[in-house]
Scaffold this active site. Structure first.
Site, mmCIF file in Angstrom:
data_model
loop_
_atom_site.group_PDB
_atom_site.id
_atom_site.type_symbol
_atom_site.label_atom_id
_atom_site.label_comp_id
_atom_site.label_asym_id
_atom_site.label_seq_id
_atom_site.Cartn_x
_atom_site.Cartn_y
_atom_site.Cartn_z
ATOM 1 N N LYS A 110 0.865 -1.187 0.000
ATOM 2 C CA LYS A 110 0.000 0.000 0.000
ATOM 3 C C LYS A 110 0.901 1.237 0.000
ATOM 4 C CE LYS A 110 -4.177 1.700 2.216
ATOM 5 N NZ LYS A 110 -5.377 1.324 2.953
ATOM 6 N N GLU A 123 -19.765 -4.346 9.980
ATOM 7 C CA GLU A 123 -20.647 -3.502 10.785
ATOM 8 C C GLU A 123 -21.728 -4.323 11.484
ATOM 9 O OE1 GLU A 123 -19.610 -2.735 7.725
ATOM 10 O OE2 GLU A 123 -18.390 -0.944 8.093
ATOM 11 N N ARG A 173 -25.394 -1.170 7.090
ATOM 12 C CA ARG A 173 -25.121 -2.608 7.016
ATOM 13 C C ARG A 173 -25.533 -3.350 8.289
ATOM 14 N NH1 ARG A 173 -20.678 -3.764 3.316
ATOM 15 N NH2 ARG A 173 -21.492 -2.959 1.339
HETATM 16 C C1 TPP Z 1 -18.963 -0.923 4.614
HETATM 17 C C2 TPP Z 1 -17.713 -0.091 4.747
HETATM 18 N N1 TPP Z 1 -17.091 0.010 5.928
HETATM 19 C C3 TPP Z 1 -15.982 0.760 6.052
HETATM 20 C C4 TPP Z 1 -15.473 1.434 4.974
HETATM 21 C C5 TPP Z 1 -14.267 2.355 5.135
HETATM 22 N N2 TPP Z 1 -13.112 1.852 4.381
HETATM 23 C C6 TPP Z 1 -12.791 2.338 3.179
HETATM 24 S S1 TPP Z 1 -11.451 1.623 2.533
HETATM 25 C C7 TPP Z 1 -11.250 0.663 3.874
HETATM 26 C C8 TPP Z 1 -10.092 -0.283 3.935
HETATM 27 C C9 TPP Z 1 -10.115 -1.223 2.796
HETATM 28 O O1 TPP Z 1 -9.008 -2.065 2.872
HETATM 29 P P1 TPP Z 1 -8.620 -2.944 1.621
HETATM 30 O O2 TPP Z 1 -9.844 -3.499 1.001
HETATM 31 O O3 TPP Z 1 -7.601 -3.918 2.070
HETATM 32 O O4 TPP Z 1 -8.013 -1.917 0.597
HETATM 33 P P2 TPP Z 1 -6.616 -1.137 0.672
HETATM 34 O O5 TPP Z 1 -6.970 0.276 1.003
HETATM 35 O O6 TPP Z 1 -5.765 -1.783 1.701
HETATM 36 O O7 TPP Z 1 -6.045 -1.249 -0.685
HETATM 37 C C10 TPP Z 1 -12.233 0.914 4.825
HETATM 38 C C11 TPP Z 1 -12.322 0.268 6.152
HETATM 39 C C12 TPP Z 1 -16.160 1.312 3.751
HETATM 40 N N3 TPP Z 1 -15.760 1.955 2.653
HETATM 41 N N4 TPP Z 1 -17.255 0.543 3.662
#
Ligand code: TPP
Length: 636
Positions: free
Chosen positions: A290, A376, A404
């Site tokens: 990342k 959630e 959710r």
């Molecule tokens: C239902 C929901 N909960 C929380 C989030 C907030 N959120 C956005 S990106 C993320 C992390 C995603 O991690 P990953 O899928 O591993 O992607 P990366 O950023 O590491 O590439 C979170 C928790 C969201 N977008 N949707």
């Protein structure tokens, strides 16, 4: 005159993936370098999701190179990692408008581009959505169409992703799932799946043996690139034989490939080509970093998930300091204080410890803090379980993500009248993240749930008081919603005291119009009351504080003394405070004129909060004119 040379000569020649597919493979690495540079330069000035898109540069190029987008469908999970995809799909010249009012949307959206196959913003929906697309292609007989879901390891922690995986067994559809594994969510990835993934890419011994044997077999002509399928099957067979690995994804009926280096674009291209035309569900596990290519982000991906603007020369983030604290900071500090006072207090967050400031509790009481991943629904039911077991859970969820967890709240918490606190951060208009992230609906969807308390603080002191009130015995399921961003008080650290549940208060006396507000938007409107007075209109302003139980003594007072009522809430006009007031009036045979102000019955786009409040008629000027308009009617 000397002609200015472009910093991105190759990228400048790519107006669509069709242009990309004309490039020889040997130019792909250069394209990746330019694309990464373009993202860094753009985001330095126009802030957005940063580290995730740097991690998917090679994957994005390889996917559009190998697949015939837009006929083949790409479904990005969350979509915060899809800036490279936007840039390569005809939106490069508009990328400087990304997330701005009227500009490119913050997340992929089919409304914006035919290359965006499905809406994105909330995590973990990509597998289900892609499976639906693949099955419908199958039913229509489009056997050539490929569907690819790209999901991060963080998003793999969401229950919906498992529901999608579980359903793979029922289909022979042409679906490829790319698992983009960087061992990060916004904060560190947590949970059992993250352990499973670590064990998968740490099987170095296997990789060594695999490459050794494959090389030898290639040498003697038993394996070659054209027989790639055989090569891959050989790899998987070897893995099963050597390690007797019970591969979770294979158990779910997806043929599993990888893990491979997601920053080697040529290896990605080769692998995607090899597995592209296989039938049935497949999963390719790639390993990425990342923030790849931007050292500060590689070192601290949480800070650089969405860093704001920064200096490209020095690599320093440009942050404005000072001013009043954010509501989330007050929440975080107050939670620690409450936890010190009461050892039954515990904190639960679904993957947002930094975002909601629960990391403060984590630092002080690591054993009483639970990051449950992007889950959630689970967060709510887990909290309900903790409450049933005698703990006092504070479960903090962003308002829009709480959608959710709706049934979990009704079935697992409210129905049992469990003593737990649900704090909804980012309630109301959030700004640049747009319609997927506005906390528009919570007041409306929570109000019909029996036996719960719904509240919103006027300012940071009230947030503290509500949190303190919520931990008093027998309070049941207690919701506190508050907005993104800064509060209004420099000195917010007021002493704890309880508030009487279901009571609001009159802030100013008046005789012409009653203004009923809930939450900090009421505070913003204090000057509107003064402006109205200057124009000869006397406004009685009430801060309702609780939506449920609503303060009926205020409603009665207002009904009996005012012909004109304006309600204002940072939520949809359908079903929240305005609706509650209108119901009360109708049920009690009062007939004042009511103007309900709030988020209109439409999905609100992205922009700065100021722009959006104005657009929704919720800014000071609009509220003032709503009040004056009523007075004009009164004067006739
Ligand atoms: C239902 C929901 N909960 C929380 C989030 C907030 N959120 C956005 S990106 C993320 C992390 C995603 O991690 P990953 O899928 O591993 O992607 P990366 O950023 O590491 O590439 C979170 C928790 C969201 N977008 N949707």
């Amino acid at each position: 005159m000397e002609e200015k040379t472009s910093k991105y000569p190759l990228l400048d020649s790519i107006d669509s993936p069709a242009d990309l597919r004309k490039l020889p493979e040997k130019q792909l690495e250069q394209l990746c370098r330019e694309l990464r540079g373009f993202i860094i330069d753009s985001l330095a000035n126009n802030p957005g999701h940063f580290a995730s898109s740097l991690g998917t540069v090679e994957l994005t190029v390889a996917l559009h190179y190998v697949f015939s987008t837009p006929d083949d469908k790409l479904v990005w999970d969350v979509g915060h990692q899809a800036y490279g995809h936007k840039i390569l799909t005809g939106r490069r010249d508009l990328f400087h408008t990304n997330r701005k009012f009227g500009g490119l949307k913050p997340f992929p959206s089919p409304e914006e581009s035919e290359y965006d196959s499905f809406v994105a913003g909330h995590a973990s929906n990509s597998i289900s959505a892609a499976l639906g697309l693949a099955v419908s292609a199958n039913i229509k007989g489009n056997t050539d169409e490929h569907v690819v879901a790209v999901i991060g390891d963080g998003s793999m922690s969401g229950g919906l992703a498992y529901e999608g995986l579980n359903n793979l067994a029922n289909t022979k559809s042409n679906l490829l799932i790319i698992l983009n594994d960087n061992n990060m969510s916004i904060d560190k990835s947590v949970g059992g799946m993250s352990e499973v993934l670590i064990s998968m890419h740490s099987s170095k011994a296997y990789n060594k043996i695999r490459y050794g044997i494959a090389k030898a077999l290639r040498k003697i002509g038993i394996l070659n690139e054209r027989r790639a399928n055989a090569l891959i099957r050989f790899n998987n067979g070897l893995k099963a034989m050597l390690f007797r690995q019970n591969n979770f994804f294979e158990g779910m009926s997806a043929r599993y490939f990888g893990p491979i280096n997601g920053h080697n674009v040529l290896e990605l291209v080769r692998m995607l080509r090899s597995i592209k035309d296989m039938t049935g569900p497949r999963m390719l596990h790639i390993h990425t970093v990342k923030g790849k290519g931007w050292e500060p982000a590689e070192k601290n991906a949480t800070l650089w998930h969405q860093p704001g603007i920064f200096d490209v020369e020095t690599g320093e983030r440009i942050v404005s300091t000072g001013g009043t604290p954010r509501f989330q900071d007050v929440f975080g500090e107050t939670l620690v204080e409450l936890a010190k006072e009461n050892e039954r207090v515990v904190g639960i967050t679904p993957a947002m410890p930094t975002g909601c400031s629960m990391n403060k509790l984590m630092e002080v009481f690591p054993d009483r803090f639970f990051d449950v991943g992007i889950a959630e629904g689970h967060a709510v039911t887990f909290s309900a379980g903790l409450a049933k077991g005698g703990m006092l859970p504070f479960c903090n969820i962003y308002s829009s993500f709480m959608q959710r967890g709706y049934d979990n709240l009704i079935h697992d918490a409210a129905l049992q009248k469990l003593d737990m606190v649900l704090c909804l951060d980012r309630a109301g208009i959030v700004g640049e993240d747009g319609p997927t992230h506005h906390g528009a609906f919570d007041l409306a969807y929570l109000r019909p749930v029996p036996d719960i308390t719904i509240s919103s603080p006027y300012d940071e002191c009230e947030l503290r008081r509500l949190m303190y009130t919520a931990v008093q015995p027998g309070m049941g399921t207690f919701v506190i919603r508050y907005p993104r961003g800064k509060g209004s008080l420099a000195d917010w650290h007021c002493p704890f005291e309880t508030l009487e549940v279901g009571t609001g208060r009159k802030l100013t006396d008046g005789k012409d119009v009653a203004l009923l507000t809930i939450g900090p938007l009421g505070k913003v409107m204090e000057s509107v009351v003064e402006d109205a007075a200057a124009k000869g209109v006397s406004v009685a302003h009430y801060d309702m504080r609780f939506l449920k139980p609503i303060d009926e003594s205020i409603l009665r007072e207002v009904a009996e003394n005012f012909k004109y009522i304006v309600t204002l809430e940072d939520g949809t006009v359908k079903g929240g405070l305005g609706s509650a007031v209108a119901e009360y009036m109708a049920n009690n045979a009062y007939s004042p004129k009511i103007k309900i102000l709030g988020i209109p019955d439409a999905f609100v786009e992205h922009g700065t909060p100021e722009q959006l409040y104005e657009k929704c008629g919720m800014d000071k000027k609009s509220v003032l004119s709503a009040i004056l308009e009523f007075n004009g009617v009164a004067g006739q």
